[in-house]
Motif scaffolding. Structure first.
Motif, PDB file in Angstrom:
ATOM      1  N   LEU A 177     -30.456  30.607  19.550  1.00 35.67           N
ATOM      2  CA  LEU A 177     -29.236  30.413  20.341  1.00 35.67           C
ATOM      3  C   LEU A 177     -28.149  29.721  19.534  1.00 35.67           C
ATOM      4  CD1 LEU A 177     -30.281  29.499  23.998  1.00 35.67           C
ATOM      5  CD2 LEU A 177     -29.262  31.601  23.137  1.00 35.67           C
ATOM      6  N   ARG A 178     -28.518  28.731  18.742  1.00 35.42           N
ATOM      7  CA  ARG A 178     -27.525  28.042  17.901  1.00 35.42           C
ATOM      8  C   ARG A 178     -26.878  29.017  16.925  1.00 35.42           C
ATOM      9  NH1 ARG A 178     -31.099  23.458  16.381  1.00 35.42           N
ATOM     10  NH2 ARG A 178     -30.929  22.132  18.172  1.00 35.42           N
ATOM     11  N   ARG A 179     -27.727  29.789  16.266  1.00 29.70           N
ATOM     12  CA  ARG A 179     -27.197  30.767  15.310  1.00 29.70           C
ATOM     13  C   ARG A 179     -26.305  31.790  16.012  1.00 29.70           C
ATOM     14  NH1 ARG A 179     -29.722  30.706  10.218  1.00 29.70           N
ATOM     15  NH2 ARG A 179     -31.484  29.262  10.160  1.00 29.70           N
ATOM     16  N   SER A 180     -26.691  32.208  17.207  1.00 25.40           N
ATOM     17  CA  SER A 180     -25.877  33.164  17.963  1.00 25.40           C
ATOM     18  C   SER A 180     -24.486  32.602  18.234  1.00 25.40           C
ATOM     19  CB  SER A 180     -26.548  33.508  19.292  1.00 25.40           C
ATOM     20  OG  SER A 180     -27.734  34.229  19.081  1.00 25.40           O
ATOM     21  N   ALA A 181     -24.411  31.333  18.628  1.00 24.47           N
ATOM     22  CA  ALA A 181     -23.112  30.714  18.916  1.00 24.47           C
ATOM     23  C   ALA A 181     -22.223  30.710  17.672  1.00 24.47           C
ATOM     24  CB  ALA A 181     -23.309  29.295  19.449  1.00 24.47           C
ATOM     25  N   VAL A 204     -33.057  30.337  30.691  1.00 24.52           N
ATOM     26  CA  VAL A 204     -34.078  29.292  30.617  1.00 24.52           C
ATOM     27  C   VAL A 204     -33.394  27.941  30.449  1.00 24.52           C
ATOM     28  CG1 VAL A 204     -35.949  28.343  29.208  1.00 24.52           C
ATOM     29  CG2 VAL A 204     -35.949  30.772  29.828  1.00 24.52           C
ATOM     30  N   GLY A 205     -32.401  27.890  29.578  1.00 29.14           N
ATOM     31  CA  GLY A 205     -31.625  26.672  29.385  1.00 29.14           C
ATOM     32  C   GLY A 205     -32.393  25.569  28.695  1.00 29.14           C
ATOM     33  N   VAL A 206     -31.716  24.459  28.469  1.00 26.38           N
ATOM     34  CA  VAL A 206     -32.308  23.357  27.721  1.00 26.38           C
ATOM     35  C   VAL A 206     -33.370  22.614  28.519  1.00 26.38           C
ATOM     36  CG1 VAL A 206     -30.344  23.028  26.176  1.00 26.38           C
ATOM     37  CG2 VAL A 206     -30.418  21.807  28.354  1.00 26.38           C
ATOM     38  N   GLY A 207     -33.275  22.639  29.851  1.00 31.05           N
ATOM     39  CA  GLY A 207     -34.240  21.921  30.667  1.00 31.05           C
ATOM     40  C   GLY A 207     -35.466  22.715  31.040  1.00 31.05           C
ATOM     41  N   GLY A 208     -35.459  24.000  30.751  1.00 26.91           N
ATOM     42  CA  GLY A 208     -36.578  24.851  31.137  1.00 26.91           C
ATOM     43  C   GLY A 208     -36.468  25.282  32.588  1.00 26.91           C
ATOM     44  N   THR A 209     -37.382  26.136  32.997  1.00 26.99           N
ATOM     45  CA  THR A 209     -37.367  26.683  34.350  1.00 26.99           C
ATOM     46  C   THR A 209     -38.748  27.266  34.644  1.00 26.99           C
ATOM     47  OG1 THR A 209     -36.143  28.131  35.848  1.00 26.99           O
ATOM     48  CG2 THR A 209     -36.549  28.980  33.637  1.00 26.99           C
ATOM     49  N   THR A 210     -38.937  27.740  35.848  1.00 27.32           N
ATOM     50  CA  THR A 210     -40.160  28.461  36.186  1.00 27.32           C
ATOM     51  C   THR A 210     -39.874  29.959  36.122  1.00 27.32           C
ATOM     52  OG1 THR A 210     -39.675  28.588  38.545  1.00 27.32           O
ATOM     53  CG2 THR A 210     -40.862  26.605  37.761  1.00 27.32           C
ATOM     54  N   ALA A 211     -40.931  30.764  36.112  1.00 23.89           N
ATOM     55  CA  ALA A 211     -40.746  32.216  36.087  1.00 23.89           C
ATOM     56  C   ALA A 211     -40.028  32.685  37.348  1.00 23.89           C
ATOM     57  CB  ALA A 211     -42.091  32.920  35.928  1.00 23.89           C
ATOM     58  N   SER A 212     -40.325  32.071  38.479  1.00 18.22           N
ATOM     59  CA  SER A 212     -39.645  32.455  39.723  1.00 18.22           C
ATOM     60  C   SER A 212     -38.152  32.156  39.645  1.00 18.22           C
ATOM     61  CB  SER A 212     -40.232  31.707  40.916  1.00 18.22           C
ATOM     62  OG  SER A 212     -41.531  32.140  41.174  1.00 18.22           O
TER      63      SER A 212
END
Length: 158
Positions: free
Chosen positions: A109-113, A51-59
């Motif tokens: 995600l931060r905690r995972s890093a 998904v990342g910081v910018g977001g995305t679509t489901a496709s």
């Protein structure tokens, strides 16, 4: 034809690599649970990364993960229900919905890093810094440069 070294059969290598991966990921998720993220699963981390910081679509998410739009949508539904993702209107195209991380998703995600760094240090304490660095260098030398692509068909099923 059997391997040249019966003490180190060829089939053991991928099993050991998988066991090392599972050990790191299982330890990570046990600690994430203690830190307030008991519902996060290993596949969720790949989705949040995609998904990342910018977001995305489901496709687009499905393409990044190598799964169908429907499979990606089902995972998004689960992560929305858990509070890690949200759906929002795309300001660039009113017909599209964006999938974005919530603060809870970013926190996971931060905690995972941070935890992966700590887990690596645990390996350093057990094996030594030179051996861990050599293992990382060796794995980099034998893996393709695009190894961290998420869109590997079949890895996440459909």
């Amino acid at each position: 034809m059997p391997t040249a070294d019966p003490e180190r059969p060829g089939f053991a290598l991928p099993l050991l690599l998988l066991a090392g991966f599972r050990t790191l990921v299982d330890d990570l998720h046990a600690e994430l649970a203690r830190q307030g993220h008991p519902e996060l699963r290993p596949a969720h981390g790949f989705v949040l990364q995609a998904v990342g910081v910018g977001g995305t679509t489901a496709s687009e998410l499905g393409q990044r993960l190598g799964v169908s739009k429907q499979a990606a949508g089902k995972t998004v539904d689960r992560l929305v229900a858990l509070g890690y993702l949200e759906r929002a209107d795309d300001p660039a195209d009113a017909r599209r919905k964006l999938v974005r991380m919530t603060e809870k998703g970013v926190d996971g995600l931060r905690r995972s890093a941070v935890l992966f760094d700590a887990l690596r240090e645990r390996w350093v304490a057990q094996l030594g810094a030179d051996r861990v660095a050599a293992m990382e260098d060796d794995l980099r030398a034998i893996t393709p440069p695009n190894v961290f692509r998420l869109d590997l068909p079949g890895w996440f099923g459909t």
